[in-house]
Design an enzyme around this catalytic site. Structure first.
Site, PDB file in Angstrom:
ATOM      1  N   ARG A  54      17.642 -34.260 -11.064  1.00  0.00           N
ATOM      2  CA  ARG A  54      17.695 -34.308 -12.524  1.00  0.00           C
ATOM      3  C   ARG A  54      18.805 -35.192 -13.075  1.00  0.00           C
ATOM      4  O   ARG A  54      18.582 -35.995 -13.977  1.00  0.00           O
ATOM      5  CB  ARG A  54      17.893 -32.903 -13.123  1.00  0.00           C
ATOM      6  CG  ARG A  54      16.595 -32.181 -13.392  1.00  0.00           C
ATOM      7  CD  ARG A  54      16.804 -30.718 -13.189  1.00  0.00           C
ATOM      8  NE  ARG A  54      17.115 -30.496 -11.800  1.00  0.00           N
ATOM      9  CZ  ARG A  54      16.201 -30.238 -10.864  1.00  0.00           C
ATOM     10  NH1 ARG A  54      14.950 -30.110 -11.191  1.00  0.00           N
ATOM     11  NH2 ARG A  54      16.544 -30.080  -9.591  1.00  0.00           N
ATOM     12  N   THR A  55      20.005 -35.031 -12.540  1.00  0.00           N
ATOM     13  CA  THR A  55      21.116 -35.748 -13.165  1.00  0.00           C
ATOM     14  C   THR A  55      20.914 -37.254 -13.037  1.00  0.00           C
ATOM     15  O   THR A  55      20.974 -37.993 -14.022  1.00  0.00           O
ATOM     16  CB  THR A  55      22.466 -35.310 -12.552  1.00  0.00           C
ATOM     17  OG1 THR A  55      22.551 -33.895 -12.667  1.00  0.00           O
ATOM     18  CG2 THR A  55      23.640 -35.939 -13.276  1.00  0.00           C
ATOM     19  N   LYS A  83      31.347 -47.425   5.091  1.00  0.00           N
ATOM     20  CA  LYS A  83      32.223 -48.310   5.885  1.00  0.00           C
ATOM     21  C   LYS A  83      33.692 -47.984   5.629  1.00  0.00           C
ATOM     22  O   LYS A  83      34.575 -48.662   6.125  1.00  0.00           O
ATOM     23  CB  LYS A  83      31.980 -49.771   5.495  1.00  0.00           C
ATOM     24  CG  LYS A  83      30.565 -50.254   5.701  1.00  0.00           C
ATOM     25  CD  LYS A  83      30.484 -51.723   5.276  1.00  0.00           C
ATOM     26  CE  LYS A  83      29.054 -52.222   5.282  1.00  0.00           C
ATOM     27  NZ  LYS A  83      28.938 -53.513   4.593  1.00  0.00           N
ATOM     28  N   ARG A 104      28.603 -39.341  -9.172  1.00  0.00           N
ATOM     29  CA  ARG A 104      28.651 -37.999  -8.561  1.00  0.00           C
ATOM     30  C   ARG A 104      29.304 -38.121  -7.197  1.00  0.00           C
ATOM     31  O   ARG A 104      28.993 -39.052  -6.445  1.00  0.00           O
ATOM     32  CB  ARG A 104      27.239 -37.436  -8.410  1.00  0.00           C
ATOM     33  CG  ARG A 104      27.205 -36.196  -7.525  1.00  0.00           C
ATOM     34  CD  ARG A 104      25.896 -35.476  -7.591  1.00  0.00           C
ATOM     35  NE  ARG A 104      25.700 -34.841  -8.885  1.00  0.00           N
ATOM     36  CZ  ARG A 104      24.698 -33.989  -9.147  1.00  0.00           C
ATOM     37  NH1 ARG A 104      23.824 -33.686  -8.217  1.00  0.00           N
ATOM     38  NH2 ARG A 104      24.579 -33.451 -10.340  1.00  0.00           N
ATOM     39  N   HIS A 132      31.107 -30.499 -14.232  1.00  0.00           N
ATOM     40  CA  HIS A 132      29.840 -31.229 -14.404  1.00  0.00           C
ATOM     41  C   HIS A 132      29.589 -31.345 -15.917  1.00  0.00           C
ATOM     42  O   HIS A 132      28.714 -30.683 -16.464  1.00  0.00           O
ATOM     43  CB  HIS A 132      28.725 -30.453 -13.713  1.00  0.00           C
ATOM     44  CG  HIS A 132      27.431 -31.204 -13.537  1.00  0.00           C
ATOM     45  ND1 HIS A 132      27.135 -32.381 -14.197  1.00  0.00           N
ATOM     46  CD2 HIS A 132      26.349 -30.925 -12.767  1.00  0.00           C
ATOM     47  CE1 HIS A 132      25.927 -32.777 -13.835  1.00  0.00           C
ATOM     48  NE2 HIS A 132      25.431 -31.923 -12.967  1.00  0.00           N
TER      49      HIS A 132
HETATM   50  C1  NCD Z   1      23.613 -28.725 -10.501  1.00  0.00           C
HETATM   51  C2  NCD Z   1      24.714 -29.486  -9.788  1.00  0.00           C
HETATM   52  O1  NCD Z   1      24.457 -30.519  -9.178  1.00  0.00           O
HETATM   53  O2  NCD Z   1      25.837 -29.015  -9.887  1.00  0.00           O
HETATM   54  N1  NCD Z   1      22.420 -29.437 -10.627  1.00  0.00           N
HETATM   55  C3  NCD Z   1      22.288 -30.330 -11.653  1.00  0.00           C
HETATM   56  O3  NCD Z   1      23.054 -31.247 -11.817  1.00  0.00           O
HETATM   57  N2  NCD Z   1      21.289 -30.122 -12.519  1.00  0.00           N
HETATM   58  C4  NCD Z   1      23.416 -27.350  -9.983  1.00  0.00           C
HETATM   59  C5  NCD Z   1      23.153 -27.141  -8.521  1.00  0.00           C
HETATM   60  O4  NCD Z   1      23.088 -28.076  -7.732  1.00  0.00           O
HETATM   61  O5  NCD Z   1      22.991 -25.978  -8.158  1.00  0.00           O
END
Ligand code: NCD
Length: 309
Positions: A54-55, A83, A104, A132
């Protein structure tokens, strides 16, 4: 003005700035075509050193729907991190190619380290078990859109409150609104970190309780935020196996809940919400995923400082 700023922590945006952002997201939802060329000529880099559906895809969909373009990588194996390149060197390079970056990383603080060296805005798309902030924007826009406000709620957060970064960011952000009471539902081993309890809740006099059983509290909640047990952050597989099915939200528990409860989940879910409640109108987690794209559209527009219609 958000132009040129980074988003690393939910507190990087004031309540007033959040309000402006949600207003823009609302306008985009009403008339997405009007924004179809807002970011024409701009490039978003998605630098994901950890898995995501999703993100990453909502960031990419957001930029593409704004008429911009995207590039990036979706695992550290496919970047020079494999690397041994540092995050600082990577962002200095990405900054030569793109106008904005969503990152991320499994290490807490990595997007902040990147931001300090970056010539372009860096958005923290999740750093380890820490924060997040764009999931929080998604969660707040969902609540605001479906409930019409962000104050005066009893909010239950259930599951892995220790490693769940979405929970940490949501508590930080919601604690700034009036009349929020938190019910923190988790096994003893997965309680919220001390810095959230002490620095956010106790210091700001926020009402909260910590309990283990969901069925003891579900009837009091206006919002229930379910979370997955974060397997990848456990040191020991046996502990994960023991804790993974601590909570399963099913029809029998939903019978005890208020008629107007909203059940949110950042997703992915594993077992903690039974599919049998997916058609319950109170289950809003897939709507939430959609709000995530719209709020990221608004965020990209604001951080790039492009013309708003
Ligand atoms: C979450 C995350 O990555 O922290 N997912 C997301 O970004 N929608 C929650 C999770 O991974 O459980």
């Amino acid at each position: 003005m958000l132009k040129g700023r980074h988003l690393i922590d939910p507190m990087d945006l004031s309540v007033e700035e959040l309000e402006r952002l949600f207003e823009l997201a609302g306008k985009i939802i009403e008339d997405p075509k009007k924004y179809a060329e807002s970011c024409k000529g701009y490039l978003l880099a998605t630098c994901f050193y950890e898995p995501s559906t999703r993100t990453r895809l909502s960031f990419e969909a957001a930029m593409l729907r704004l008429g911009g373009q995207v590039l990036g990588f979706s695992s550290s194996d496919s970047s020079s991190a494999s690397k041994g390149e540092s995050v600082k060197d990577t962002i200095q390079t990405i900054g030569c190619y793109a106008d904005i970056c969503a990152m991320r990383h499994p290490k807490e603080g990595a997007p902040k380290v990147a931001a300090l060296a970056s010539p372009i805005p860096v958005i923290n798309a999740g750093d380890g078990g820490h924060q997040h902030p764009t999931q929080t924007l998604t969660d707040l826009l969902t609540i605001r859109s479906l409930k019409g406000r962000l104050s005066n709620f009893t909010v239950g957060l259930c599951g892995d409150l220790k490693f769940g970064r979405t929970v940490h960011s949501l508590i930080k952000a919601l604690a700034r609104y009036d009349g929020i009471k938190f019910v923190l539902i988790s096994p003893e081993e997965l309680k919220i970190p001390d810095y959230i309890r002490e620095e956010i809740l106790i210091k700001n006099n926020i009402e909260f309780e910590e309990i283990e059983r969901l069925e003891h509290t579900i009837g009091t909640l206006d919002i229930l935020y379910m979370t997955r047990v974060q397997r990848e952050r456990f040191f020991n597989e046996a502990d994960y196996i023991r804790l993974k099915d601590s909570y399963i939200l099913d029809k029998s528990k939903m019978k005890m809940a208020k008629e107007d409860l909203a059940v949110l989940h950042p997703l992915p879910r594993v077992n903690e919400i039974s599919v049998e409640i997916d058609n319950d109108p109170r289950a809003v987690y897939f709507k939430q995923a959609k709000y995530g794209m719209f709020v990221r559209m608004a965020l990209i527009i604001k951080l790039l400082g492009v013309e708003e219609c």
